[in-house]
Motif scaffolding. Structure first.
Motif, PDB file in Angstrom:
ATOM      1  N   GLN A 217      93.112 -24.354  16.502  1.00 59.37           N
ATOM      2  CA  GLN A 217      93.131 -22.895  16.584  1.00 59.37           C
ATOM      3  C   GLN A 217      91.794 -22.297  16.151  1.00 59.37           C
ATOM      4  O   GLN A 217      91.333 -21.316  16.736  1.00 59.37           O
ATOM      5  CB  GLN A 217      94.253 -22.327  15.714  1.00 59.37           C
ATOM      6  N   ILE A 218      91.170 -22.882  15.126  1.00 62.44           N
ATOM      7  CA  ILE A 218      89.859 -22.384  14.703  1.00 62.44           C
ATOM      8  C   ILE A 218      88.862 -22.510  15.848  1.00 62.44           C
ATOM      9  O   ILE A 218      88.093 -21.590  16.116  1.00 62.44           O
ATOM     10  CB  ILE A 218      89.356 -23.145  13.465  1.00 62.44           C
ATOM     11  N   GLN A 219      88.898 -23.655  16.545  1.00 59.80           N
ATOM     12  CA  GLN A 219      87.986 -23.828  17.677  1.00 59.80           C
ATOM     13  C   GLN A 219      88.298 -22.834  18.792  1.00 59.80           C
ATOM     14  O   GLN A 219      87.376 -22.318  19.439  1.00 59.80           O
ATOM     15  CB  GLN A 219      88.062 -25.269  18.207  1.00 59.80           C
ATOM     16  N   ASP A 220      89.578 -22.533  19.018  1.00 59.24           N
ATOM     17  CA  ASP A 220      89.931 -21.490  19.988  1.00 59.24           C
ATOM     18  C   ASP A 220      89.294 -20.154  19.606  1.00 59.24           C
ATOM     19  O   ASP A 220      88.763 -19.436  20.457  1.00 59.24           O
ATOM     20  CB  ASP A 220      91.459 -21.331  20.061  1.00 59.24           C
ATOM     21  N   ASP A 221      89.389 -19.810  18.315  1.00 65.80           N
ATOM     22  CA  ASP A 221      88.803 -18.554  17.833  1.00 65.80           C
ATOM     23  C   ASP A 221      87.290 -18.554  17.998  1.00 65.80           C
ATOM     24  O   ASP A 221      86.687 -17.531  18.358  1.00 65.80           O
ATOM     25  CB  ASP A 221      89.151 -18.338  16.360  1.00 65.80           C
ATOM     26  N   ILE A 222      86.666 -19.700  17.733  1.00 68.02           N
ATOM     27  CA  ILE A 222      85.216 -19.812  17.891  1.00 68.02           C
ATOM     28  C   ILE A 222      84.818 -19.653  19.354  1.00 68.02           C
ATOM     29  O   ILE A 222      83.864 -18.936  19.684  1.00 68.02           O
ATOM     30  CB  ILE A 222      84.720 -21.164  17.333  1.00 68.02           C
ATOM     31  N   LEU A 223      85.589 -20.302  20.243  1.00 70.24           N
ATOM     32  CA  LEU A 223      85.277 -20.220  21.677  1.00 70.24           C
ATOM     33  C   LEU A 223      85.466 -18.808  22.216  1.00 70.24           C
ATOM     34  O   LEU A 223      84.795 -18.407  23.175  1.00 70.24           O
ATOM     35  CB  LEU A 223      86.149 -21.210  22.460  1.00 70.24           C
ATOM     36  N   VAL A 225      84.500 -16.311  20.799  1.00 70.92           N
ATOM     37  CA  VAL A 225      83.254 -15.630  20.449  1.00 70.92           C
ATOM     38  C   VAL A 225      82.070 -16.221  21.203  1.00 70.92           C
ATOM     39  O   VAL A 225      81.221 -15.491  21.726  1.00 70.92           O
ATOM     40  CB  VAL A 225      82.985 -15.723  18.922  1.00 70.92           C
ATOM     41  N   THR A 226      82.015 -17.561  21.282  1.00 63.57           N
ATOM     42  CA  THR A 226      80.816 -18.227  21.801  1.00 63.57           C
ATOM     43  C   THR A 226      80.960 -18.783  23.211  1.00 63.57           C
ATOM     44  O   THR A 226      79.962 -19.162  23.827  1.00 63.57           O
ATOM     45  CB  THR A 226      80.418 -19.398  20.878  1.00 63.57           C
ATOM     46  N   GLY A 227      82.186 -18.870  23.727  1.00 66.23           N
ATOM     47  CA  GLY A 227      82.414 -19.480  25.034  1.00 66.23           C
ATOM     48  C   GLY A 227      82.082 -18.554  26.177  1.00 66.23           C
ATOM     49  O   GLY A 227      81.603 -17.431  25.992  1.00 66.23           O
ATOM     50  N   ASN A 228      82.345 -19.025  27.410  1.00 67.55           N
ATOM     51  CA  ASN A 228      82.200 -18.150  28.572  1.00 67.55           C
ATOM     52  C   ASN A 228      83.448 -18.272  29.439  1.00 67.55           C
ATOM     53  O   ASN A 228      84.148 -19.279  29.403  1.00 67.55           O
ATOM     54  CB  ASN A 228      80.928 -18.472  29.366  1.00 67.55           C
ATOM     55  N   GLN A 229      83.712 -17.231  30.201  1.00 63.87           N
ATOM     56  CA  GLN A 229      84.965 -17.130  30.956  1.00 63.87           C
ATOM     57  C   GLN A 229      85.119 -18.282  31.945  1.00 63.87           C
ATOM     58  O   GLN A 229      86.221 -18.796  32.144  1.00 63.87           O
ATOM     59  CB  GLN A 229      85.029 -15.799  31.701  1.00 63.87           C
ATOM     60  N   GLU A 230      84.032 -18.722  32.551  1.00 62.53           N
ATOM     61  CA  GLU A 230      84.125 -19.785  33.556  1.00 62.53           C
ATOM     62  C   GLU A 230      84.632 -21.085  32.945  1.00 62.53           C
ATOM     63  O   GLU A 230      85.421 -21.806  33.558  1.00 62.53           O
ATOM     64  CB  GLU A 230      82.758 -20.016  34.198  1.00 62.53           C
ATOM     65  N   GLU A 231      84.196 -21.383  31.708  1.00 62.06           N
ATOM     66  CA  GLU A 231      84.587 -22.633  31.070  1.00 62.06           C
ATOM     67  C   GLU A 231      85.979 -22.568  30.472  1.00 62.06           C
ATOM     68  O   GLU A 231      86.763 -23.510  30.577  1.00 62.06           O
ATOM     69  CB  GLU A 231      83.573 -23.008  29.980  1.00 62.06           C
ATOM     70  N   ILE A 232      86.318 -21.443  29.798  1.00 61.51           N
ATOM     71  CA  ILE A 232      87.609 -21.394  29.110  1.00 61.51           C
ATOM     72  C   ILE A 232      88.722 -20.824  29.983  1.00 61.51           C
ATOM     73  O   ILE A 232      89.893 -20.883  29.606  1.00 61.51           O
ATOM     74  CB  ILE A 232      87.527 -20.611  27.781  1.00 61.51           C
ATOM     75  N   GLY A 233      88.361 -20.265  31.133  1.00 58.69           N
ATOM     76  CA  GLY A 233      89.383 -19.861  32.098  1.00 58.69           C
ATOM     77  C   GLY A 233      90.021 -18.511  31.845  1.00 58.69           C
ATOM     78  O   GLY A 233      90.975 -18.140  32.521  1.00 58.69           O
ATOM     79  N   LYS A 234      89.518 -17.766  30.874  1.00 57.33           N
ATOM     80  CA  LYS A 234      90.026 -16.417  30.614  1.00 57.33           C
ATOM     81  C   LYS A 234      88.916 -15.610  29.957  1.00 57.33           C
ATOM     82  O   LYS A 234      87.945 -16.189  29.447  1.00 57.33           O
ATOM     83  CB  LYS A 234      91.276 -16.460  29.740  1.00 57.33           C
ATOM     84  N   PRO A 235      89.027 -14.283  29.933  1.00 56.21           N
ATOM     85  CA  PRO A 235      87.952 -13.470  29.376  1.00 56.21           C
ATOM     86  C   PRO A 235      87.698 -13.793  27.909  1.00 56.21           C
ATOM     87  O   PRO A 235      88.635 -13.999  27.135  1.00 56.21           O
ATOM     88  CB  PRO A 235      88.475 -12.031  29.554  1.00 56.21           C
ATOM     89  N   VAL A 236      86.420 -13.844  27.519  1.00 48.65           N
ATOM     90  CA  VAL A 236      86.081 -14.025  26.113  1.00 48.65           C
ATOM     91  C   VAL A 236      86.115 -12.660  25.431  1.00 48.65           C
ATOM     92  O   VAL A 236      86.067 -11.617  26.070  1.00 48.65           O
ATOM     93  CB  VAL A 236      84.687 -14.667  25.946  1.00 48.65           C
ATOM     94  N   GLY A 237      86.229 -12.680  24.102  1.00 50.23           N
ATOM     95  CA  GLY A 237      86.246 -11.435  23.347  1.00 50.23           C
ATOM     96  C   GLY A 237      87.580 -10.736  23.323  1.00 50.23           C
ATOM     97  O   GLY A 237      87.688  -9.615  22.819  1.00 50.23           O
ATOM     98  N   SER A 238      88.641 -11.389  23.841  1.00 51.18           N
ATOM     99  CA  SER A 238      89.949 -10.720  23.887  1.00 51.18           C
ATOM    100  C   SER A 238      90.541 -10.541  22.497  1.00 51.18           C
ATOM    101  O   SER A 238      91.265  -9.579  22.249  1.00 51.18           O
ATOM    102  CB  SER A 238      90.922 -11.510  24.778  1.00 51.18           C
ATOM    103  N   ASP A 239      90.226 -11.458  21.574  1.00 49.73           N
ATOM    104  CA  ASP A 239      90.748 -11.322  20.211  1.00 49.73           C
ATOM    105  C   ASP A 239      90.203 -10.059  19.551  1.00 49.73           C
ATOM    106  O   ASP A 239      90.939  -9.297  18.926  1.00 49.73           O
ATOM    107  CB  ASP A 239      90.364 -12.546  19.364  1.00 49.73           C
ATOM    108  N   GLU A 240      88.908  -9.842  19.708  1.00 52.89           N
ATOM    109  CA  GLU A 240      88.295  -8.643  19.127  1.00 52.89           C
ATOM    110  C   GLU A 240      88.826  -7.388  19.805  1.00 52.89           C
ATOM    111  O   GLU A 240      89.115  -6.385  19.145  1.00 52.89           O
ATOM    112  CB  GLU A 240      86.774  -8.717  19.263  1.00 52.89           C
ATOM    113  N   ALA A 241      88.984  -7.461  21.127  1.00 51.11           N
ATOM    114  CA  ALA A 241      89.490  -6.293  21.869  1.00 51.11           C
ATOM    115  C   ALA A 241      90.906  -5.939  21.442  1.00 51.11           C
ATOM    116  O   ALA A 241      91.279  -4.760  21.403  1.00 51.11           O
ATOM    117  CB  ALA A 241      89.442  -6.576  23.372  1.00 51.11           C
ATOM    118  N   ASN A 242      91.713  -6.972  21.114  1.00 53.71           N
ATOM    119  CA  ASN A 242      93.093  -6.746  20.672  1.00 53.71           C
ATOM    120  C   ASN A 242      93.208  -6.534  19.165  1.00 53.71           C
ATOM    121  O   ASN A 242      94.307  -6.488  18.622  1.00 53.71           O
ATOM    122  CB  ASN A 242      93.973  -7.930  21.089  1.00 53.71           C
ATOM    123  N   LEU A 243      92.039  -6.409  18.502  1.00 51.87           N
ATOM    124  CA  LEU A 243      91.989  -6.148  17.055  1.00 51.87           C
ATOM    125  C   LEU A 243      92.703  -7.231  16.251  1.00 51.87           C
ATOM    126  O   LEU A 243      93.365  -6.949  15.253  1.00 51.87           O
ATOM    127  CB  LEU A 243      92.583  -4.764  16.732  1.00 51.87           C
TER     128      LEU A 243
END
Length: 293
Positions: A217-223, A225-243
């Protein structure tokens, strides 16, 4: 590393072949089957069923006749993703680079597909002719507890209630231990039950899985922030957007990485106490912190 990557590919293919074959033969409405197969076939790491198979093999258990039971774990995981993506939950349009189930089949069908995958998971275990009745009861007890109110579902509720407020590290770990960790623990325990592992080995396997679950889960949280949508398959930054409170938000990016490494270290300490060939399980722990999706 090449051998391990091949192992992951081989087991992933085995699990997917079993799941698609089972659902293809299911006597159910075609729309429902299509919806179930859509999400089952959408890809993914299949880390949970692979963990169960790796545990069986660590104790030299022949998996040929019981490989289908690990699909029960992935059925439940997939059902949870279908429901997580719904507008009333995370409201995601994409999962693994594809439109989410409800965007293709509608919300009602998505809910029902998730419901069907959940209940069919128990059929996979009860219908296996190679397990003893005692093994089946043990597996169903472990699986239902991990997926239910005191496990994954309870963690999802805590996650929703934790939105729009700052959580402590203890509260965050509690959420993810239930939401992610319990199903990973369940995977290794089911593998251990199938292999006839001792109570002591099951205890160490459980702790190994608990800590790789938190690291996962920690790596999910890191990704996020640092990942890209093409690699992880969904938009990045959604955790921050959902507060949402995340490990990087509490600990900072470097602190989150150190926390992840600490949990992996503890998991390997438990793994070293198991009476079996645990090389693949150690490689899975290493894979978790190095993955980019």
């Amino acid at each position: 590393m090449i051998a391990f990557e091949q192992y992951l590919r081989d087991k992933k293919s085995l699990v997917e072949e079993q799941m698609v074959g089972y659902l293809g033969k299911l006597d159910a409405p075609e729309t429902l089957k299509k919806s179930m197969l859509y999400s089952i076939s959408a890809g993914g790491k299949r880390i949970r069923p692979i963990l169960a198979l790796a545990v069986m093999e660590s104790f030299e258990k022949n998996t040929a006749e019981i490989a289908d039971i690990v699909c029960a774990i992935e059925f439940i995981h997939t059902y949870s993703l279908i429901h997580d993506d719904l507008p009333s939950m995370d409201n995601d349009d994409y999962r693994r680079g594809k439109l989410t189930n409800h965007k293709v089949f509608g919300e009602a069908q998505a809910i029902l597909a998730g419901d069907a995958l959940l209940t069919e998971s128990f059929s996979l275990i009860t219908n296996n002719s190679s397990l003893t009745s005692d093994q089946k009861v043990q597996m169903i007890a472990v699986l239902s507890k991990a997926a239910g109110a005191t496990g994954m579902v309870g963690g999802q509720v805590e996650d929703i209630e934790g939105e729009n407020r700052d959580l402590t590290l203890t509260e965050l770990e509690s959420i993810h231990e239930k939401k992610t960790g319990k199903m990973l623990e369940c995977s290794v325990i089911i593998g251990g039950i199938a292999a006839g592992a001792s109570d002591e080995d099951l205890m160490h396997l459980t702790n190994y899985a608990r800590h790789i679950g938190i690291a996962f889960q920690i790596q999910d949280d890191i990704l996020d922030v640092t990942g890209n949508q093409e690699e992880i398959g969904k938009p990045v930054g959604s955790d921050e957007a959902n507060l949402k409170t995340t490990y990087p938000k509490i600990l900072g990016l470097d602190g989150a990485k150190k926390e992840m490494e600490n949990h992996i270290h503890i998991s390997l300490e438990h793994l070293n106490k198991i009476n079996g060939n645990t090389g693949i399980l150690a490689s899975i722990a290493d894979y978790i912190i190095k993955r980019n999706h």
